[in-house]
Design an enzyme around this catalytic site. Sequence first.
Site, PDB file in Angstrom:
ATOM      1  N   LYS A 391       0.847  -1.191   0.000  1.00 16.50           N
ATOM      2  CA  LYS A 391       0.000   0.000   0.000  1.00 16.50           C
ATOM      3  C   LYS A 391       0.883   1.242   0.000  1.00 16.50           C
ATOM      4  O   LYS A 391       2.094   1.160   0.238  1.00 16.50           O
ATOM      5  CB  LYS A 391      -0.911  -0.009   1.232  1.00 16.50           C
ATOM      6  CG  LYS A 391      -0.164  -0.106   2.561  1.00 16.50           C
ATOM      7  CD  LYS A 391      -1.116  -0.226   3.731  1.00 16.50           C
ATOM      8  CE  LYS A 391      -0.335  -0.327   5.043  1.00 16.50           C
ATOM      9  NZ  LYS A 391      -1.217  -0.354   6.218  1.00 16.50           N
ATOM     10  N   ARG A 485     -10.548  -0.099  15.356  1.00 14.71           N
ATOM     11  CA  ARG A 485     -10.456   0.588  14.071  1.00 14.71           C
ATOM     12  C   ARG A 485     -11.447  -0.097  13.151  1.00 14.71           C
ATOM     13  O   ARG A 485     -12.651   0.073  13.320  1.00 14.71           O
ATOM     14  CB  ARG A 485      -9.012   0.529  13.548  1.00 14.71           C
ATOM     15  CG  ARG A 485      -8.736   1.466  12.376  1.00 14.71           C
ATOM     16  CD  ARG A 485      -7.248   1.538  12.045  1.00 14.71           C
ATOM     17  NE  ARG A 485      -6.685   0.251  11.664  1.00 14.71           N
ATOM     18  CZ  ARG A 485      -5.440   0.066  11.253  1.00 14.71           C
ATOM     19  NH1 ARG A 485      -4.602   1.098  11.205  1.00 14.71           N
ATOM     20  NH2 ARG A 485      -5.000  -1.131  10.919  1.00 14.71           N
ATOM     21  N   HIS A 513      -5.603  -7.139  13.894  1.00 14.35           N
ATOM     22  CA  HIS A 513      -4.357  -6.376  13.902  1.00 14.35           C
ATOM     23  C   HIS A 513      -3.935  -6.133  15.350  1.00 14.35           C
ATOM     24  O   HIS A 513      -4.720  -5.630  16.157  1.00 14.35           O
ATOM     25  CB  HIS A 513      -4.531  -5.035  13.185  1.00 14.35           C
ATOM     26  CG  HIS A 513      -3.238  -4.328  12.925  1.00 14.35           C
ATOM     27  ND1 HIS A 513      -2.324  -4.782  12.006  1.00 14.35           N
ATOM     28  CD2 HIS A 513      -2.698  -3.211  13.465  1.00 14.35           C
ATOM     29  CE1 HIS A 513      -1.276  -3.967  11.992  1.00 14.35           C
ATOM     30  NE2 HIS A 513      -1.482  -3.010  12.864  1.00 14.35           N
ATOM     31  N   ARG A 572       1.562 -10.255   7.392  1.00 16.03           N
ATOM     32  CA  ARG A 572       1.401  -9.040   6.573  1.00 16.03           C
ATOM     33  C   ARG A 572       2.596  -8.110   6.787  1.00 16.03           C
ATOM     34  O   ARG A 572       2.483  -7.064   7.421  1.00 16.03           O
ATOM     35  CB  ARG A 572       0.088  -8.336   6.941  1.00 16.03           C
ATOM     36  CG  ARG A 572      -1.167  -9.180   6.808  1.00 16.03           C
ATOM     37  CD  ARG A 572      -2.429  -8.372   7.102  1.00 16.03           C
ATOM     38  NE  ARG A 572      -2.383  -7.678   8.372  1.00 16.03           N
ATOM     39  CZ  ARG A 572      -2.838  -8.175   9.514  1.00 16.03           C
ATOM     40  NH1 ARG A 572      -3.372  -9.390   9.549  1.00 16.03           N
ATOM     41  NH2 ARG A 572      -2.773  -7.472  10.624  1.00 16.03           N
ATOM     42  N   TYR A 618      13.365  31.054   2.431  1.00 16.59           N
ATOM     43  CA  TYR A 618      12.172  31.748   2.917  1.00 16.59           C
ATOM     44  C   TYR A 618      12.353  32.239   4.354  1.00 16.59           C
ATOM     45  O   TYR A 618      12.934  31.539   5.205  1.00 16.59           O
ATOM     46  CB  TYR A 618      10.962  30.810   2.867  1.00 16.59           C
ATOM     47  CG  TYR A 618      10.385  30.611   1.486  1.00 16.59           C
ATOM     48  CD1 TYR A 618       9.788  31.668   0.808  1.00 16.59           C
ATOM     49  CD2 TYR A 618      10.431  29.356   0.872  1.00 16.59           C
ATOM     50  CE1 TYR A 618       9.249  31.478  -0.461  1.00 16.59           C
ATOM     51  CE2 TYR A 618       9.896  29.162  -0.393  1.00 16.59           C
ATOM     52  CZ  TYR A 618       9.310  30.224  -1.054  1.00 16.59           C
ATOM     53  OH  TYR A 618       8.775  30.051  -2.305  1.00 16.59           O
ATOM     54  N   CYS A 666      12.218  24.263   0.786  1.00 16.48           N
ATOM     55  CA  CYS A 666      11.198  24.801  -0.115  1.00 16.48           C
ATOM     56  C   CYS A 666      10.380  23.662  -0.727  1.00 16.48           C
ATOM     57  O   CYS A 666      10.685  22.485  -0.546  1.00 16.48           O
ATOM     58  CB  CYS A 666      11.859  25.623  -1.221  1.00 16.48           C
ATOM     59  SG  CYS A 666      13.003  26.884  -0.637  1.00 16.48           S
ATOM     60  N   MET A 667       9.361  24.033  -1.489  1.00 17.63           N
ATOM     61  CA  MET A 667       8.528  23.005  -2.116  1.00 17.63           C
ATOM     62  C   MET A 667       9.317  22.162  -3.099  1.00 17.63           C
ATOM     63  O   MET A 667       9.149  20.941  -3.159  1.00 17.63           O
ATOM     64  CB  MET A 667       7.337  23.650  -2.827  1.00 17.63           C
ATOM     65  CG  MET A 667       6.433  22.634  -3.531  1.00 17.63           C
ATOM     66  SD  MET A 667       5.024  23.373  -4.368  1.00 17.63           S
ATOM     67  CE  MET A 667       3.968  23.767  -2.978  1.00 17.63           C
ATOM     68  N   ASP A 668      10.230  22.792  -3.862  1.00 14.50           N
ATOM     69  CA  ASP A 668      10.915  22.083  -4.935  1.00 14.50           C
ATOM     70  C   ASP A 668      12.435  22.102  -4.821  1.00 14.50           C
ATOM     71  O   ASP A 668      13.106  21.443  -5.612  1.00 14.50           O
ATOM     72  CB  ASP A 668      10.535  22.699  -6.292  1.00 14.50           C
ATOM     73  CG  ASP A 668       9.039  22.848  -6.441  1.00 14.50           C
ATOM     74  OD1 ASP A 668       8.334  21.826  -6.327  1.00 14.50           O
ATOM     75  OD2 ASP A 668       8.566  23.983  -6.648  1.00 14.50           O
TER      76      ASP A 668
END
Length: 755
Positions: A391, A485, A513, A572, A618, A666-668
């Site tokens: 997942k 859950r 679980h 699992r 920033y 930063c973002m990038d």
Amino acid sequence: MSRKSFGGLDLFRFLAAFLVISIHVSPLSSLSSGADFFLTRILARLAVPFFFLVTGYFVLGRNTDGLRSARVRRFLLKTGLLYLFSIVLYLPFGLYAGHYEKLTAGVLLRMLLFDGTFYHLWYFPACILGVALTACLMRFLSGRTMVLAAGFLYLVGLFGDSWYGLAASVPALKALYDGLFQVSSYTRNGLFFAPLFLAIGAGLAGGFPRLPGGWSRLGFLSSFALMTAEAFLLRHFQMSRHDSMYLFLVPSAVFLFRLLLSADRKPSGRLRTASAWIYILHPAVLIVLRTAAKPLRLTWLLVENPLIQFLSVSLFSAAAAFFVTALLPVISGALPRSRNAQDTPEGSGRSRRRASGCRAWIELDLAALGHNAACLKGLLPEGCRLMPAVKADAYGHGALLIAGELNRLGIDAFCVACVSEGVRLRKHGISGEILILGYTHPSQFPLLARYGLTQTVVDFSYGERLNAFGRPLHVHVGIDTGMHRLGERSENLDRLRRIWQMEHLIIDGVFTHLCTADGQTEQEEQYVKKQADAFYHTVDELKMRGCPCPRLHLLSSYGLFRYPEYAEDYARVGIALYGILSDKKGTDSFGAALKPVLSLKARIAAVKKLRAGESAGYGIAYTAGTERSIAILTIGYADGLPRSLSCGKGHVLIKGRKAPILGRICMDQTIVDVTGIPDVKAGGPAILIGSWGKETVTACDWAEAAGTITNEILSRLGGRLERICPDFRHEPPGTRRASYGHTSHSGCKICRRRR
């Protein structure tokens, strides 16, 4: 409740090999023809059906993918190679005996596909054909319908075998069978004999009703008595053309198999392997003994005395089989191994070419993945299989690459979080069971059926909605034992029982679980025990109320390491498969033998000087006290780099040395301090997770600095990061990329064809 043990199967498999020898030697023929008939034509006839039941149980159990199943393909390849080896081994014996004097293309084809090239080798083509046929039919038929279809084939074969006298009395049937015998000398082949036992074995693995040991014992004794009476009756009236197939052989073999399943005996891989080699080698041993008897003047003992002959063949066959069993690991260990990924920051030459166009990328070591899978398999008890959690894009690693490689390694059970993840795997050719652990909206129920996905029943009311869909759906029932859950509460036995009564739900498994399996306090350990006790109590109560619980699973990664006694049918495993645990302490304690699969790398976009008093990034969060050299990396928090590693809390590796993160991520982009690191140039690589020389940065380091766990760190790695495998045989990026839409996916059908 203890974990299942298959030691009873291993022991009888070993004994069954000697029963097969008795068929070919008739050890009691000089003492009593009736006793020899009972031994060789009744008792020994349990051996081959037992072999088929074992194959069905372990190879075809919960198989919905036909020949696409990695487990089925691996079995067919292995059996085919054994058959080929046996053909070569017995070729000189067959030539000497004149078996091939009048060989035509039709006769050769019949020998290869049905009769075997030597008298006992018929089993191999029967097994190959039977498994292939049964696997294909199981993809389209339910378990019970498959057994009915295979039962019909068995009846057809029955009247060409031990009950042939009845068929021969009807001219039309006799003509039909006479034509059939032009194609196959006997009906004991993979078309008529094998499918029924293979289908029943698969059904027993997939949840056919199970019986207590006492009922199995009574069922075996009564059905075997009826089979004995049947055999002697047919012998008296001389109705048999052959005697491999009896009407009561089916319940006798099935009850025996059930009885052996309930035996509490330690599994033995040596017995398991030796039994196969006894079957293969015993005719050669028999021929050698008969040949050697004359010059040794022991014909009276080794040839004319069938009981001594049987004991001698059995002894020497077992010795040869155990010798081969001991030799196989030595041969395997002497084979050359492929080299791992290279030590350079950008891997091998192929990897460098592949990464050359990437701003930031993930590099996967599939050899490490295979190593981890083998390590985790080594912790599993007999009968327990890995069900890797792929997942969240396989915890950020790339679900298609990871699942495709695991399929290649023979793993064919996976769990995902949602239906879209399962559909994506199916569309890219991933075979085996795919369990959706979370909620699927009713509007997407058609996808479950269309793509052969298994849905978790998250509670009783959800089970009603699944059932109302009106089409058969494979499900695992979640039981809430204390995590609160998903899952129906363990104490709600009536609601759970009613789930079993829903006509459209095919219940393949039951699970819970353990929410404190990673904890080490006494309170957490007691809570694990409380949950496990509640789970087993619920399962036992359900069985008493007529609700079979076919496959059980409780353990995730930490559970496998800390509570192996709760290993059942699946484990699992998630984070451990990728070479680490959720934190540094867990990794040091349990993951020392594991190897990280993932490395994270990025390009240096620019190298600059930062004067004293100047700020960077920033919010001018960093101000240089002295002149510094800085490098700007082409990766940011949009790629999964935690922003909490800003301002020196995290570092990267450049030229084998640590470069602290300056200012805010930063973002990038990310700014790092490369002061004192020589020869740093734009376009060069930086390692954010991985090793360079003696220095290493791990996901555990990130998690510790960010105040979280590695699961979160890895699963948040962005989708715009390229996933690259250095050992993947694929064109460099840019070569017809429009045809693929991705860089490399071992799960992609197009890529697999181009390997």
